[in-house]
Design an enzyme around this catalytic site. Structure first.
Site, short mmCIF file in Angstrom:
data_model
loop_
_atom_site.label_atom_id
_atom_site.label_comp_id
_atom_site.label_asym_id
_atom_site.label_seq_id
_atom_site.Cartn_x
_atom_site.Cartn_y
_atom_site.Cartn_z
N HIS A 53 -27.59 -0.79 77.68
CA HIS A 53 -28.98 -1.27 77.16
C HIS A 53 -28.80 -2.16 75.62
O HIS A 53 -29.68 -2.84 75.48
CB HIS A 53 -30.04 -0.15 76.84
CG HIS A 53 -29.19 1.17 75.80
ND1 HIS A 53 -28.37 1.85 76.32
CD2 HIS A 53 -29.54 1.10 74.66
CE1 HIS A 53 -27.76 2.60 75.10
NE2 HIS A 53 -28.75 2.17 74.14
N ASP A 54 -27.67 -1.83 74.94
CA ASP A 54 -27.50 -2.64 73.72
C ASP A 54 -26.27 -3.34 73.88
O ASP A 54 -25.87 -3.99 72.85
CB ASP A 54 -27.43 -1.57 72.66
CG ASP A 54 -28.65 -1.04 72.09
OD1 ASP A 54 -29.73 -1.67 72.45
OD2 ASP A 54 -28.46 -0.21 71.56
N HIS A 83 -36.02 -2.08 77.05
CA HIS A 83 -35.79 -0.98 76.41
C HIS A 83 -36.49 -0.71 75.19
O HIS A 83 -36.55 0.47 74.60
CB HIS A 83 -34.37 -0.33 76.39
CG HIS A 83 -33.44 -1.07 75.60
ND1 HIS A 83 -32.92 -2.29 75.63
CD2 HIS A 83 -32.96 -0.83 74.38
CE1 HIS A 83 -32.39 -2.62 74.60
NE2 HIS A 83 -32.38 -1.63 73.73
N HIS A 84 -36.92 -1.97 74.53
CA HIS A 84 -37.63 -1.85 73.54
C HIS A 84 -39.27 -2.47 73.49
O HIS A 84 -39.88 -2.67 72.74
CB HIS A 84 -37.05 -2.73 72.40
CG HIS A 84 -35.84 -2.11 71.61
ND1 HIS A 84 -36.15 -1.13 70.77
CD2 HIS A 84 -34.55 -2.63 71.82
CE1 HIS A 84 -34.83 -0.67 70.44
NE2 HIS A 84 -33.83 -1.54 70.97
N HIS A 128 -31.48 -8.86 70.33
CA HIS A 128 -30.22 -8.50 71.21
C HIS A 128 -30.64 -8.32 72.61
O HIS A 128 -30.03 -8.19 73.39
CB HIS A 128 -29.83 -7.16 70.51
CG HIS A 128 -30.45 -5.93 70.85
ND1 HIS A 128 -31.60 -5.76 69.94
CD2 HIS A 128 -30.34 -4.91 71.72
CE1 HIS A 128 -32.05 -4.31 70.43
NE2 HIS A 128 -31.39 -4.13 71.48
N LYS A 148 -26.20 -6.68 71.56
CA LYS A 148 -25.40 -6.52 70.18
C LYS A 148 -24.20 -7.25 69.69
O LYS A 148 -24.16 -7.61 68.79
CB LYS A 148 -25.44 -4.86 69.72
CG LYS A 148 -26.77 -4.42 69.55
CD LYS A 148 -26.27 -2.72 69.09
CE LYS A 148 -27.50 -2.11 69.12
NZ LYS A 148 -27.42 -0.68 68.76
N ASP A 202 -33.16 6.55 74.61
CA ASP A 202 -32.26 5.67 73.60
C ASP A 202 -33.03 6.25 72.06
O ASP A 202 -32.26 6.73 71.25
CB ASP A 202 -32.64 4.24 73.68
CG ASP A 202 -31.69 3.51 72.68
OD1 ASP A 202 -30.76 3.97 72.19
OD2 ASP A 202 -32.22 2.58 72.19
#
Length: 353
Positions: free
Chosen positions: A211-212, A266-267, A240, A215, A295
């Site tokens: 998910h990240d 996811h955000h 990201h 980054k 998360d």
């Protein structure tokens, strides 16, 4: 046999093979053996009535059949010095008539063997006709099995790459690998609670560590800034999600397509106030909605460079307040329904100080 050719899951193919062999020649039990090259052993993947059995390569009737590449048929196992009676002694089962047929891949290399035990007819003896039938089945199934094993190897490799890349993403922001492991486990539990199939839940568990991953494209000075971010820095952090999608988009592989969805969405927020695309409600893929809850729960539970860990009561209050705003109400309901299980996961995968 049609079930075997239409199946892509290795464990299912092996079960079908064992059942087919048993029914084809009217045996009490049928075992599928494979070779473990690393350990120099042969082992049962499916064995009716018993758990996994492992023996040194070249030993026992199956070891001899695999080593020689030739089938073996005997009327009384205990009269043959190649028979290893250890497993009979452990289980109390009595092996008598046995037929063992090696099976090969498309290159003709032996990759395992069928072993049928105890003919269930009045004569209680396997015949040359049984050997012919089981040999045909072994020839057919061996080639199908190789295709499935290659598919499984590709999937396993993808999973390993995804897990490693997920941890790399977290290392960039000085988080531990346990963060992505916890998010993966939370996502799996929530997916099942929402009624997703075990296959989909497992898919989400596999890809959620990514998910990240975006980054990796964020400068350290911004990513690990201990104080409050400026508006400009916050926009850089938000990027990201797009970077993650760019890294993963375009693949035809199911795992990477799912990982791309999670990385990008996811955000997003249920009320449309999230980023990067301002998606609203069910416009957000269910994988994104589930990972968002998983998360945030883990982020709030953990101490990070910019904040202390939140107490559970404060986390619960936030999820109640954000139900229908930040988060999908159904996912929040699943979160509270499964909270004891989620807390067990958090405890089991806690970061060691």
């Amino acid at each position: 046999m049609a079930k075997i050719t239409g199946e892509t899951r290795l464990e299912n193919v092996l079960v079908y093979m064992a059942n087919m062999g048993r029914e084809l020649i009217v045996a009490d039990r049928c075992t599928v053996w494979l070779i473990d090259e690393a350990k120099q052993e042969v082992y049962t993947t499916v064995a009716h009535g018993v758990r996994e059995i492992r023996i040194p390569a070249g030993t026992g009737l199956v070891g001899h059949a695999i080593a020689s590449g030739e089938p073996i048929i005997i009327e009384d196992a205990y009269l043959d010095p190649r028979h290893n009676p250890d497993n009979d002694r452990k289980t109390g089962y009595v092996s008598k008539s046995i037929i063992t047929i090696p099976f090969r891949n498309n290159d003709g290399t032996v990759i395992g063997a069928y072993q049928a035990i105890n003919k269930m007819t009045e004569t209680a003896k396997f015949t040359s006709k049984d050997m012919e039938l089981l040999s045909l089945a072994a020839s057919y199934a061996g080639k199908s099995l190789e295709s499935v094993m290659l598919h499984q190897e590709i999937v396993d490799t993808q999973r390993e790459i995804i897990a490693t890349m997920g941890e790399i993403g977290e290392m960039r922001s000085k988080e531990t690998g346990n963060h992505v492991k916890r998010v993966a486990e939370y996502s799996y539990v929530l997916a099942l609670a929402l009624g997703l199939s075990p296959k989909e839940a497992e898919l989400l568990r596999t890809v959620s560590p990514m998910h990240d991953i975006g980054k990796v494209g964020i400068p350290d000075a911004v990513l690990n800034k201990p104080g409050k971010l400026t508006d400009e820095e916050y926009e850089i952090i938000k990027s990201h999600t797009r970077i993650g999608r760019q890294l993963l988009k375009g693949s035809r592989r199911e795992l990477l397509r799912a990982a791309s969805i999670v990385a990008e969405q996811h955000h997003e927020k249920w009320d449309g106030g999230g980023y990067p695309n301002g998606l609203k409600g069910e416009e957000i893929h269910v994988y994104g909605r589930i990972t968002a809850v998983a998360d945030v729960f883990d982020a709030l539970s953990a101490e990070r460079v910019y904040k202390a860990a939140w107490p559970l009561e404060r986390i619960e209050r936030l999820f109640r307040e954000e139900r229908g705003k930040h988060f999908d109400p159904a996912v929040v309901d699943a979160f509270f329904a499964k909270l004891p299980q989620l807390l067990d996961i958090r405890e089991r995968l806690t970061d060691k100080g």
